[in-house]
Design a protein around this motif. Structure first.
Motif, PDB file in Angstrom:
ATOM      1  N   SER A 205       0.831  -1.206   0.000  1.00 25.33           N
ATOM      2  CA  SER A 205       0.000   0.000   0.000  1.00 25.33           C
ATOM      3  C   SER A 205       0.859   1.247   0.000  1.00 25.33           C
ATOM      4  CB  SER A 205      -0.876   0.049   1.259  1.00 25.33           C
ATOM      5  OG  SER A 205      -1.723  -1.053   1.290  1.00 25.33           O
ATOM      6  N   LYS A 206       0.280   2.308  -0.544  1.00 29.10           N
ATOM      7  CA  LYS A 206       0.953   3.609  -0.511  1.00 29.10           C
ATOM      8  C   LYS A 206      -0.110   4.698  -0.604  1.00 29.10           C
ATOM      9  CE  LYS A 206       4.665   6.225  -2.811  1.00 29.10           C
ATOM     10  NZ  LYS A 206       5.809   6.116  -3.735  1.00 29.10           N
ATOM     11  N   THR A 207       0.125   5.808   0.075  1.00 28.15           N
ATOM     12  CA  THR A 207      -0.768   6.963  -0.039  1.00 28.15           C
ATOM     13  C   THR A 207      -0.058   8.054  -0.818  1.00 28.15           C
ATOM     14  OG1 THR A 207      -1.860   6.448   2.043  1.00 28.15           O
ATOM     15  CG2 THR A 207      -2.076   8.703   1.252  1.00 28.15           C
ATOM     16  N   TYR A 208      -0.687   8.488  -1.895  1.00 26.12           N
ATOM     17  CA  TYR A 208      -0.152   9.582  -2.712  1.00 26.12           C
ATOM     18  C   TYR A 208      -0.892  10.857  -2.349  1.00 26.12           C
ATOM     19  CZ  TYR A 208       1.862   5.992  -5.769  1.00 26.12           C
ATOM     20  OH  TYR A 208       2.572   4.924  -6.276  1.00 26.12           O
ATOM     21  N   LYS A 209      -0.149  11.954  -2.216  1.00 20.98           N
ATOM     22  CA  LYS A 209      -0.760  13.250  -1.908  1.00 20.98           C
ATOM     23  C   LYS A 209      -0.485  14.230  -3.038  1.00 20.98           C
ATOM     24  CE  LYS A 209      -1.821  15.382   2.335  1.00 20.98           C
ATOM     25  NZ  LYS A 209      -1.430  16.003   3.574  1.00 20.98           N
ATOM     26  N   PHE A 210      -1.496  14.951  -3.436  1.00 16.21           N
ATOM     27  CA  PHE A 210      -1.387  15.897  -4.549  1.00 16.21           C
ATOM     28  C   PHE A 210      -1.771  17.291  -4.075  1.00 16.21           C
ATOM     29  CE2 PHE A 210      -2.190  11.653  -6.079  1.00 16.21           C
ATOM     30  CZ  PHE A 210      -1.258  11.500  -7.085  1.00 16.21           C
ATOM     31  N   ASP A 211      -1.632  18.264  -4.960  1.00 13.44           N
ATOM     32  CA  ASP A 211      -1.960  19.641  -4.578  1.00 13.44           C
ATOM     33  C   ASP A 211      -3.457  19.820  -4.345  1.00 13.44           C
ATOM     34  OD1 ASP A 211       0.632  20.391  -4.681  1.00 13.44           O
ATOM     35  OD2 ASP A 211       0.524  21.306  -6.679  1.00 13.44           O
ATOM     36  N   ASP A 212      -4.241  19.148  -5.170  1.00 18.30           N
ATOM     37  CA  ASP A 212      -5.697  19.319  -5.073  1.00 18.30           C
ATOM     38  C   ASP A 212      -6.398  18.127  -5.730  1.00 18.30           C
ATOM     39  OD1 ASP A 212      -5.411  19.704  -7.802  1.00 18.30           O
ATOM     40  OD2 ASP A 212      -5.458  21.893  -7.653  1.00 18.30           O
TER      41      ASP A 212
END
Ligand code: H2B
Length: 96
Positions: free
Chosen positions: A32-39
């Motif tokens: 598993s991995k959590t990706y974070k973006f600007d919006d």
């Protein structure tokens, strides 16, 4: 035919992914991995690109999205655990 990763392959294949932020869920034999973006637009754009690769390779992520965050879990349902397809898709997701 896709096969579950052997113990030796598992170490070689998972090590670089873990170094890149993937975590292993031993109970489910999944990563598993959590990706974070600007919006949201960035997050959903990434999901759209990822979906095209998933469909092309007939290997699909379990994932959820909340605003700018996408939580991804990869495992191979057909073999009940991790296969080389999960590593291949994980590496692709990291490049999108
Ligand atoms: C019939 C179809 O090829 C299979 O069900 C594919 C579809 N996508 C899949 N995705 C994942 N993550 N695991 C699978 O075993 C799988 N199998």
């Amino acid at each position: 035919m896709t096969e579950k990763l052997s113990d030796i392959a598992r170490k070689t294949v998972l090590e670089p992914l873990i170094a890149d932020g993937w975590t292993v869920d031993e109970d489910r034999d999944a990563i598993s991995k959590t990706y974070k973006f600007d919006d949201f637009t960035e997050a959903f754009g990434w999901m759209t690109r990822a979906a095209l690769w998933a469909e092309k390779w007939d290997h699909h992520p379990e994932w959820s999205n909340v605003y700018n965050k996408v939580e991804v879990t990869l495992t191979t349902h057909d073999v009940g655990g991790l296969s080389s397809l999960d590593a291949k898709l994980a590496r692709k997701l990291d490049t999108l």
